[in-house]
Design an enzyme around this catalytic site. Structure first.
Site, PDB file in Angstrom:
ATOM      1  N   LYS A 201       0.857  -1.297   0.007  1.00  0.00           N
ATOM      2  CA  LYS A 201      -0.119   0.073  -0.135  1.00  0.00           C
ATOM      3  C   LYS A 201       0.735   1.300   0.227  1.00  0.00           C
ATOM      4  O   LYS A 201       0.612   2.183  -0.675  1.00  0.00           O
ATOM      5  CB  LYS A 201      -0.907   0.038   1.224  1.00  0.00           C
TER       6      LYS A 201
ATOM      7  N   LYS B 221      -4.379 -13.066 -15.467  1.00  0.00           N
ATOM      8  CA  LYS B 221      -5.396 -13.198 -14.162  1.00  0.00           C
ATOM      9  C   LYS B 221      -6.366 -12.206 -14.145  1.00  0.00           C
ATOM     10  O   LYS B 221      -5.966 -11.166 -14.281  1.00  0.00           O
ATOM     11  CB  LYS B 221      -4.372 -13.356 -12.996  1.00  0.00           C
TER      12      LYS B 221
ATOM     13  N   LYS C  27      -9.267  -6.781 -10.524  1.00  0.00           N
ATOM     14  CA  LYS C  27      -9.741  -5.634 -10.699  1.00  0.00           C
ATOM     15  C   LYS C  27      -8.539  -4.540 -10.839  1.00  0.00           C
ATOM     16  O   LYS C  27      -8.668  -3.561 -11.751  1.00  0.00           O
ATOM     17  CB  LYS C  27     -10.977  -5.186  -9.642  1.00  0.00           C
TER      18      LYS C  27
HETATM   19  P1  ADP Z   1      -8.749  -8.686  -7.215  1.00  0.00           P
HETATM   20  O1  ADP Z   1      -7.626  -9.326  -7.586  1.00  0.00           O
HETATM   21  O2  ADP Z   1      -9.835  -8.489  -8.285  1.00  0.00           O
HETATM   22  O3  ADP Z   1      -8.524  -7.415  -6.445  1.00  0.00           O
HETATM   23  P2  ADP Z   1      -9.255  -9.896  -4.632  1.00  0.00           P
HETATM   24  O4  ADP Z   1      -7.964  -9.843  -4.228  1.00  0.00           O
HETATM   25  O5  ADP Z   1     -10.210  -8.880  -4.107  1.00  0.00           O
HETATM   26  O6  ADP Z   1      -9.686  -9.506  -6.157  1.00  0.00           O
HETATM   27  O7  ADP Z   1     -10.070 -11.277  -4.651  1.00  0.00           O
HETATM   28  C1  ADP Z   1     -10.967 -11.746  -3.656  1.00  0.00           C
HETATM   29  C2  ADP Z   1     -11.034 -13.165  -3.764  1.00  0.00           C
HETATM   30  O8  ADP Z   1     -11.213 -13.645  -5.107  1.00  0.00           O
HETATM   31  C3  ADP Z   1      -9.608 -13.926  -3.365  1.00  0.00           C
HETATM   32  O9  ADP Z   1      -9.935 -14.909  -2.536  1.00  0.00           O
HETATM   33  C4  ADP Z   1      -9.029 -14.255  -4.480  1.00  0.00           C
HETATM   34  O10 ADP Z   1      -8.134 -15.345  -4.617  1.00  0.00           O
HETATM   35  C5  ADP Z   1     -10.238 -14.647  -5.559  1.00  0.00           C
HETATM   36  N1  ADP Z   1      -9.745 -14.157  -6.896  1.00  0.00           N
HETATM   37  C6  ADP Z   1      -9.795 -13.004  -7.407  1.00  0.00           C
HETATM   38  N2  ADP Z   1      -9.415 -13.033  -8.758  1.00  0.00           N
HETATM   39  C7  ADP Z   1      -9.212 -14.348  -9.241  1.00  0.00           C
HETATM   40  C8  ADP Z   1      -8.721 -15.145 -10.466  1.00  0.00           C
HETATM   41  N3  ADP Z   1      -8.354 -14.411 -11.387  1.00  0.00           N
HETATM   42  N4  ADP Z   1      -8.883 -16.425 -10.164  1.00  0.00           N
HETATM   43  C9  ADP Z   1      -8.984 -17.172  -9.123  1.00  0.00           C
HETATM   44  N5  ADP Z   1      -9.496 -16.582  -7.873  1.00  0.00           N
HETATM   45  C10 ADP Z   1      -9.629 -15.175  -7.812  1.00  0.00           C
END
Ligand code: ADP
Ligand code: TRP
Length: 321
Positions: free
Chosen positions: A112, A191, A194
């Site tokens: 961060k 992957k 967001k």
């Molecule tokens: P982002 O990468 O969009 O910020 P988060 O980190 O908030 O998503 O992820 C929230 C949950 O969703 C976590 O448990 C994460 O492992 C799962 N997750 C997010 N994106 C993926 C992905 N592309 N494939 C598998 N799991 C994912």
């Protein structure tokens, strides 16, 4: 029975990666009759959101998303973190044992900082509050993404320090990160995340959904040529939405040739509608009745506080209050 607890920050709209990577495995545990606590980490979100109306709205939205996608409030407890104020109290007790060095080593804080966030005490103390969320419910298993593994280590560390100082009160929780969960590819093949701006939302509006699906990156093998389906994003995504028979059929069509990515995208789109349209209908219905949603969250919080009460009683007695 193991107690399962997970929290989600109300920041950002949920996408396919969240659904297949995290939510679906929780709903599978729920279907097996596991003891699940799921909360919306609105205190944690205050480390980055400084707009009250926005925080309130996104807290509500995440609750609607989870309920629409399969969280059953009759079987699982869903609550807002702020409706269990005892977590703040426990966070203080844990803070008094938390070594600065341990918190300074946390990747999420360093990350961060590297991304230009203000260095606030809230951000620094984030893992201590997370430990309080988990320990107050005596959770055994905590389903999280890989990025949260270190926070679970901090939680175990703090639980151990507390138990050493005051006696065996806390259960040491384990992170639950199923290996079977694949990385869901996004529009560009990386992957889905967001932060990469390559997501497709669970509740994407029909027109934009179609546009996004049609824009998923593929190679330029001509339509007539046979293609190897394994590893191509459309096929990988189709596997998430379709039955094994449908997947086998698509693989055969790719290998036979005369079947292009455009055809596959249309089949993917239909399968997406089949799975997610009922969720959308449910979400729309829930969104029309804010009082019912509030009742669900209040009821969840009541149960969560009841679970926290005996733990807090022991904790207060042990620390000398
Ligand atoms: P982002 O990468 O969009 O910020 P988060 O980190 O908030 O998503 O992820 C929230 C949950 O969703 C976590 O448990 C994460 O492992 C799962 N997750 C997010 N994106 C993926 C992905 N592309 N494939 C598998 N799991 C994912
Ligand atoms: N830090 C978690 C995340 O950003 C959210 C969270 C807060 C959490 N408290 C928790 C997750 C307790 C599991 C258990 O994803």
């Amino acid at each position: 029975m193991k107690r399962i607890l997970t929290g989600i920050q109300p920041s950002g709209v949920l996408h396919w990666g969240n659904y297949f990577g995290a939510m679906r495995s929780m709903f599978a545990l729920q279907a097996k009759g596991e003891d699940i606590f799921m909360f919306i980490a609105n205190f944690h979100a205050m480390t980055t959101i400084r707009d009250g109306a926005a925080l309130r709205a996104s807290t509500r939205d995440v609750a609607l998303d989870y309920l629409a996608c399969g969280l059953d409030p009759e079987k699982s407890r869903i609550y807002r973190q702020s409706d269990v104020p005892e977590v703040q109290e426990l966070a203080w007790y844990l803070s008094c044992l938390a070594p600065m060095g341990l918190l300074e080593r946390c990747h999420s804080y360093k990350d961060k900082m590297a991304h230009g966030f203000d260095a606030t005490h809230g951000l620094f103390a984030y893992p201590v509050l997370m430990a309080a969320d988990i320990l107050i419910m005596n959770a055994d298993l905590v389903p999280v993404g890989k990025d949260q593994k270190q926070h679970l280590e901090v939680t175990r560390d703090l639980a151990q320090k507390f138990n050493n100082a005051y006696g065996e009160i806390f259960t040491l929780p384990d992170a639950y990160i199923p290996d079977s969960v694949a990385v869901i590819p996004g529009l560009d093949g990386q992957k889905m995340s967001k932060s990469y701006h390559n997501t497709i939302e669970i509740f994407e509006e029909a027109g934009s959904l179609k546009k996004k699906v049609m824009s998923i990156k593929t190679d330029s093998t001509p339509m007539e040529e046979p293609k190897e389906p394994e590893g191509n994003s459309i096929y990988e995504l189709y596997k998430l939405f379709a039955t094994p028979e449908e997947v086998a059929e698509m693989a055969a069509k790719f290998r036979a040739g005369g079947y292009g990515y455009g055809h596959a995208k249309k089949e993917l789109l239909a399968a997406v509608h089949r799975l997610f349209d009922p969720f959308r209908e449910k979400r729309d219905a829930l969104a029309k009745d804010p009082d019912a949603l509030e009742d669900i969250l209040r009821e969840g919080a009541k149960k969560a506080r009841a679970a926290a009460a005996p733990v807090m009683e022991k904790v207060r007695a042990a620390v000398g209050l």
